[in-house]
Write a protein that holds these residues in place. Structure first.
Motif, PDB file in Angstrom:
ATOM      1  N   ASN A   2       0.844  -1.191   0.000  1.00 45.90           N
ATOM      2  CA  ASN A   2       0.000   0.000   0.000  1.00 45.90           C
ATOM      3  C   ASN A   2       0.877   1.237   0.000  1.00 45.90           C
ATOM      4  OD1 ASN A   2      -2.623  -1.255   0.151  1.00 45.90           O
ATOM      5  ND2 ASN A   2      -2.098  -1.819   2.238  1.00 45.90           N
ATOM      6  N   ASP A 125      -8.491  11.789  -6.440  1.00 47.28           N
ATOM      7  CA  ASP A 125      -8.896  11.055  -5.242  1.00 47.28           C
ATOM      8  C   ASP A 125      -7.983  11.251  -4.041  1.00 47.28           C
ATOM      9  OD1 ASP A 125     -11.109   9.931  -6.526  1.00 47.28           O
ATOM     10  OD2 ASP A 125      -9.874   8.335  -7.378  1.00 47.28           O
ATOM     11  N   SER A 140      -3.692   6.146  -3.550  1.00 50.38           N
ATOM     12  CA  SER A 140      -3.936   5.057  -4.507  1.00 50.38           C
ATOM     13  C   SER A 140      -2.661   4.782  -5.302  1.00 50.38           C
ATOM     14  CB  SER A 140      -5.078   5.425  -5.459  1.00 50.38           C
ATOM     15  OG  SER A 140      -4.645   6.432  -6.375  1.00 50.38           O
ATOM     16  N   ALA A 141      -2.570   3.578  -5.847  1.00 50.64           N
ATOM     17  CA  ALA A 141      -1.386   3.192  -6.628  1.00 50.64           C
ATOM     18  C   ALA A 141      -1.215   4.102  -7.844  1.00 50.64           C
ATOM     19  CB  ALA A 141      -1.487   1.729  -7.051  1.00 50.64           C
ATOM     20  N   SER A 142      -2.312   4.426  -8.506  1.00 46.25           N
ATOM     21  CA  SER A 142      -2.201   5.275  -9.701  1.00 46.25           C
ATOM     22  C   SER A 142      -1.760   6.684  -9.343  1.00 46.25           C
ATOM     23  CB  SER A 142      -3.524   5.302 -10.471  1.00 46.25           C
ATOM     24  OG  SER A 142      -4.559   5.830  -9.664  1.00 46.25           O
ATOM     25  N   GLU A 143      -2.276   7.238  -8.249  1.00 46.69           N
ATOM     26  CA  GLU A 143      -1.838   8.578  -7.864  1.00 46.69           C
ATOM     27  C   GLU A 143      -0.413   8.557  -7.316  1.00 46.69           C
ATOM     28  OE1 GLU A 143      -5.638  11.341  -7.504  1.00 46.69           O
ATOM     29  OE2 GLU A 143      -5.285  10.178  -5.671  1.00 46.69           O
ATOM     30  N   TRP A 144      -0.030   7.472  -6.661  1.00 45.69           N
ATOM     31  CA  TRP A 144       1.353   7.338  -6.211  1.00 45.69           C
ATOM     32  C   TRP A 144       2.296   7.456  -7.416  1.00 45.69           C
ATOM     33  CZ3 TRP A 144       4.019   6.925  -1.666  1.00 45.69           C
ATOM     34  CH2 TRP A 144       5.354   6.533  -1.768  1.00 45.69           C
TER      35      TRP A 144
END
Length: 152
Positions: A2, A125, A140-144
């Motif tokens: 995470n 998000d 989130s993974a995409s925003e990371w």
């Protein structure tokens, strides 16, 4: 794995302080919000990556990345009357507060400022953009991935 964002005030403890600690790691103490505590206690795991975000400063920004190296443990500062994190209502047999250990990984080449985050329509998000009061929040993974690219 995470992803998380941990806030810190750089005049108290900065990403440079984390980097310069022996072993480049530290126990992340002083969380005194129940929702943030619940994230640390129930969801943050060893191996999770963390954005270190400088808040309450001239230019709030994500400064770099750390990794969680030890899961939630009792925050001993809650029992020390001389600590700013002392909680006289936290019983020793059922402590209220926890912390995790994080280790320095890297600085961003370019800090990702709060102003840039708020202005970027691709960031939708991120809790920091919506209700940024929490000191520990999921990413989130995409925003990371997107934010890491912005920092390079």
């Amino acid at each position: 794995m995470n992803y998380w964002l941990f806030k810190t005030e750089p005049d108290t403890f900065s990403l440079d302080d984390l980097k310069n600690n022996p072993n480049s790691s530290t126990f992340w103490e002083g969380i005194r919000n129940y929702q943030a505590r619940n994230f640390l206690r129930d969801e943050v795991k060893v191996g999770d990556q963390v954005f270190i975000y400088h808040s309450s400063c001239k230019v709030p920004a994500i400064m770099g990345i750390a990794v969680v190296t030890a899961a939630a443990a009792v925050d001993p500062h809650q029992f020390n009357p001389e600590s700013i994190y002392y909680d006289p209502k936290s019983p020793a047999d059922k402590p209220r507060w926890v912390g995790v250990t994080v280790q320095y990984l890297s600085h961003f080449k370019k800090p990702v400022t709060l102003q840039a985050i708020k202005a970027d329509p691709a960031i939708t998000d991120l809790a920091l953009k919506k209700a940024g009061r929490l000191s520990v929040m999921p990413v989130s993974a995409s925003e990371w991935q997107y934010l890491v690219k912005l920092g390079q």
